[in-house]
Design a protein around this motif. Structure first.
Motif, PDB file in Angstrom:
ATOM      1  N   THR A 160      33.419 -18.906 -78.193  1.00 24.76           N
ATOM      2  CA  THR A 160      32.360 -19.039 -77.185  1.00 24.76           C
ATOM      3  C   THR A 160      31.697 -20.414 -77.225  1.00 24.76           C
ATOM      4  OG1 THR A 160      30.713 -18.106 -78.708  1.00 24.76           O
ATOM      5  CG2 THR A 160      31.879 -16.567 -77.260  1.00 24.76           C
ATOM      6  N   LYS A 161      31.880 -21.147 -78.317  1.00 23.39           N
ATOM      7  CA  LYS A 161      31.234 -22.454 -78.472  1.00 23.39           C
ATOM      8  C   LYS A 161      32.189 -23.629 -78.245  1.00 23.39           C
ATOM      9  CE  LYS A 161      27.114 -21.035 -80.036  1.00 23.39           C
ATOM     10  NZ  LYS A 161      25.811 -21.393 -79.408  1.00 23.39           N
ATOM     11  N   VAL A 162      33.461 -23.404 -78.524  1.00 24.94           N
ATOM     12  CA  VAL A 162      34.429 -24.502 -78.488  1.00 24.94           C
ATOM     13  C   VAL A 162      35.427 -24.266 -77.362  1.00 24.94           C
ATOM     14  CG1 VAL A 162      36.194 -25.753 -79.777  1.00 24.94           C
ATOM     15  CG2 VAL A 162      34.188 -24.841 -80.986  1.00 24.94           C
ATOM     16  N   ASP A 163      35.570 -25.254 -76.491  1.00 23.53           N
ATOM     17  CA  ASP A 163      36.556 -25.148 -75.411  1.00 23.53           C
ATOM     18  C   ASP A 163      37.971 -25.150 -75.978  1.00 23.53           C
ATOM     19  OD1 ASP A 163      34.586 -25.142 -73.465  1.00 23.53           O
ATOM     20  OD2 ASP A 163      34.585 -27.338 -73.295  1.00 23.53           O
ATOM     21  N   PRO A 164      38.882 -24.377 -75.393  1.00 22.76           N
ATOM     22  CA  PRO A 164      40.256 -24.322 -75.904  1.00 22.76           C
ATOM     23  C   PRO A 164      40.923 -25.696 -75.961  1.00 22.76           C
ATOM     24  CG  PRO A 164      39.879 -22.561 -74.304  1.00 22.76           C
ATOM     25  CD  PRO A 164      38.668 -23.440 -74.268  1.00 22.76           C
ATOM     26  N   GLU A 165      40.575 -26.594 -75.036  1.00 22.73           N
ATOM     27  CA  GLU A 165      41.209 -27.904 -75.006  1.00 22.73           C
ATOM     28  C   GLU A 165      40.900 -28.728 -76.250  1.00 22.73           C
ATOM     29  OE1 GLU A 165      39.281 -26.686 -72.638  1.00 22.73           O
ATOM     30  OE2 GLU A 165      40.730 -26.206 -71.056  1.00 22.73           O
ATOM     31  N   VAL A 166      39.770 -28.435 -76.891  1.00 22.23           N
ATOM     32  CA  VAL A 166      39.350 -29.214 -78.061  1.00 22.23           C
ATOM     33  C   VAL A 166      40.326 -29.039 -79.219  1.00 22.23           C
ATOM     34  CG1 VAL A 166      37.509 -29.529 -79.763  1.00 22.23           C
ATOM     35  CG2 VAL A 166      36.945 -29.128 -77.363  1.00 22.23           C
ATOM     36  N   TRP A 167      40.938 -27.858 -79.301  1.00 21.73           N
ATOM     37  CA  TRP A 167      41.876 -27.617 -80.393  1.00 21.73           C
ATOM     38  C   TRP A 167      43.108 -28.506 -80.283  1.00 21.73           C
ATOM     39  CZ3 TRP A 167      39.091 -25.411 -83.734  1.00 21.73           C
ATOM     40  CH2 TRP A 167      38.216 -24.370 -83.410  1.00 21.73           C
ATOM     41  N   GLY A 168      43.305 -29.098 -79.118  1.00 20.12           N
ATOM     42  CA  GLY A 168      44.440 -30.010 -78.951  1.00 20.12           C
ATOM     43  C   GLY A 168      44.393 -31.181 -79.915  1.00 20.12           C
ATOM     44  N   GLU A 175      41.536 -30.400 -91.551  1.00 21.47           N
ATOM     45  CA  GLU A 175      40.415 -31.355 -91.501  1.00 21.47           C
ATOM     46  C   GLU A 175      39.807 -31.409 -90.103  1.00 21.47           C
ATOM     47  OE1 GLU A 175      39.589 -36.149 -92.185  1.00 21.47           O
ATOM     48  OE2 GLU A 175      41.508 -35.251 -92.803  1.00 21.47           O
ATOM     49  N   LYS A 176      40.663 -31.468 -89.086  1.00 23.16           N
ATOM     50  CA  LYS A 176      40.171 -31.529 -87.712  1.00 23.16           C
ATOM     51  C   LYS A 176      39.433 -30.249 -87.320  1.00 23.16           C
ATOM     52  CE  LYS A 176      41.587 -35.516 -85.973  1.00 23.16           C
ATOM     53  NZ  LYS A 176      40.662 -36.484 -85.324  1.00 23.16           N
ATOM     54  N   VAL A 177      39.992 -29.101 -87.701  1.00 24.16           N
ATOM     55  CA  VAL A 177      39.346 -27.825 -87.391  1.00 24.16           C
ATOM     56  C   VAL A 177      37.970 -27.753 -88.049  1.00 24.16           C
ATOM     57  CG1 VAL A 177      39.440 -25.337 -87.838  1.00 24.16           C
ATOM     58  CG2 VAL A 177      41.455 -26.524 -86.937  1.00 24.16           C
ATOM     59  N   GLY A 178      37.909 -28.170 -89.310  1.00 21.76           N
ATOM     60  CA  GLY A 178      36.622 -28.181 -89.998  1.00 21.76           C
ATOM     61  C   GLY A 178      35.602 -29.047 -89.285  1.00 21.76           C
ATOM     62  N   ALA A 179      36.051 -30.222 -88.816  1.00 25.08           N
ATOM     63  CA  ALA A 179      35.138 -31.135 -88.122  1.00 25.08           C
ATOM     64  C   ALA A 179      34.708 -30.578 -86.778  1.00 25.08           C
ATOM     65  CB  ALA A 179      35.835 -32.490 -87.930  1.00 25.08           C
ATOM     66  N   ILE A 180      35.569 -29.827 -86.121  1.00 22.49           N
ATOM     67  CA  ILE A 180      35.227 -29.224 -84.825  1.00 22.49           C
ATOM     68  C   ILE A 180      34.228 -28.089 -84.996  1.00 22.49           C
ATOM     69  CG2 ILE A 180      36.161 -27.845 -82.920  1.00 22.49           C
ATOM     70  CD1 ILE A 180      38.761 -29.497 -83.226  1.00 22.49           C
ATOM     71  N   VAL A 181      34.416 -27.281 -86.027  1.00 20.10           N
ATOM     72  CA  VAL A 181      33.578 -26.092 -86.229  1.00 20.10           C
ATOM     73  C   VAL A 181      32.216 -26.433 -86.813  1.00 20.10           C
ATOM     74  CG1 VAL A 181      33.406 -23.889 -87.471  1.00 20.10           C
ATOM     75  CG2 VAL A 181      35.590 -24.596 -86.448  1.00 20.10           C
ATOM     76  N   GLU A 192      35.878 -26.027 -95.555  1.00 17.13           N
ATOM     77  CA  GLU A 192      34.951 -24.895 -95.529  1.00 17.13           C
ATOM     78  C   GLU A 192      33.629 -25.215 -96.215  1.00 17.13           C
ATOM     79  OE1 GLU A 192      37.028 -21.523 -97.068  1.00 17.13           O
ATOM     80  OE2 GLU A 192      38.089 -21.164 -95.180  1.00 17.13           O
ATOM     81  N   LEU A 193      33.582 -26.280 -97.007  1.00 13.47           N
ATOM     82  CA  LEU A 193      32.313 -26.718 -97.586  1.00 13.47           C
ATOM     83  C   LEU A 193      31.383 -27.300 -96.523  1.00 13.47           C
ATOM     84  CD1 LEU A 193      33.486 -28.441-100.896  1.00 13.47           C
ATOM     85  CD2 LEU A 193      32.259 -26.266-100.667  1.00 13.47           C
ATOM     86  N   GLN A 194      31.978 -27.681 -95.381  1.00 15.71           N
ATOM     87  CA  GLN A 194      31.195 -28.329 -94.332  1.00 15.71           C
ATOM     88  C   GLN A 194      30.780 -27.374 -93.213  1.00 15.71           C
ATOM     89  OE1 GLN A 194      30.479 -31.459 -95.131  1.00 15.71           O
ATOM     90  NE2 GLN A 194      31.853 -31.234 -96.888  1.00 15.71           N
TER      91      GLN A 194
END
Length: 227
Positions: A168-176, A200-206, A23-25
């Motif tokens: 609205t910004k991230v495609d559902p497939e990315v969460w894979g 960690e991955k979620v933070g990097a995606i968001v 969340e710092l990122q």
């Protein structure tokens, strides 16, 4: 029956630290939930018990002489005469015993969850994750950037649910990617490491879509919720 404990106190600290770092990122607020199960599946247990009773009655209807003869041999009464009332009583007794037996053996949790059809598990986990998201993460941030990481142990299922702005910004497939990172650890029993990898991955995606502002303060503390 009390739920098993999957994580130690140190695991909680480790996951909370991973959430804080992520969340710092970004401006996203990450909520993690670890559930023992997502549903009691009483309806499924009753359905199996009812099916067993129906099959018992069907077998009796298809081969009545065989089962009546078997019963006569068990009670050692070769000359027993079966009245309609006795036949219906026998059928009702068999159906009741089958129903009760199948229902009772499903109190053994490994068998109960093995008998649940996979699509039902997936649907129930998804429904529970959505409810948990609405309570724990949805609209918690000004920018609608909450994300829920939900892991349900007995079903061996996981969900990642994002708030409106992120969706609205991230495609559902990315969460894979985050899901794969988590489950690769969880399958080997490293639950805390799996949750941390997903965070960690979620933070990097968001982060690229919603970088953290200097004055951004989350409304609830970082933590793992076990239910």
């Amino acid at each position: 029956m009390p739920s098993p404990t999957y994580l130690t106190e140190q695991d909680h600290v480790q996951i909370s630290a991973a959430v804080t770092q992520a969340e710092l990122q970004s401006a996203g607020e990450i909520v993690t939930i670890l559930a023992d199960r997502s549903d009691g599946y009483t309806d499924i247990a009753l359905a199996w018990a009812a099916l067993a009773a129906l099959l018992a009655l069907s077998a009796l209807a298809i081969a009545p002489d065989f089962y009546i003869g078997l019963y006569d041999r068990l009670i050692a009464d070769w000359g027993h005469q079966w009245s309609p009332r006795a036949l219906f009583t026998l059928a009702a007794g068999i159906a009741t015993l089958k129903f009760a037996a199948v229902l009772l053996i499903q109190f053994w949790q490994p068998l109960k969850f093995w008998l649940i059809p996979p699509p039902v598990k997936t649907a129930r986990v998804h429904e529970r994750a959505i409810r948990a998201f609405r309570i724990g993460a949805e609209r918690r941030t000004m920018g609608r950037t909450g994300v829920l990481i939900y892991l349900s142990m007995r079903e061996h299922r996981a969900e990642i649910v994002a708030d409106e702005a992120i969706a609205t910004k991230v495609d559902p497939e990315v969460w894979g990617e985050a899901m794969s990172a988590m489950l690769s650890h969880v399958r080997e029993g490293r639950i805390a490491e799996g949750m941390c990898a997903a965070v960690e991955k979620v933070g990097a995606i968001v982060a690229p879509h919603f970088p953290r502002a200097d004055d951004d303060i989350n409304e609830i503390p970082d933590r793992l919720i076990e239910v």
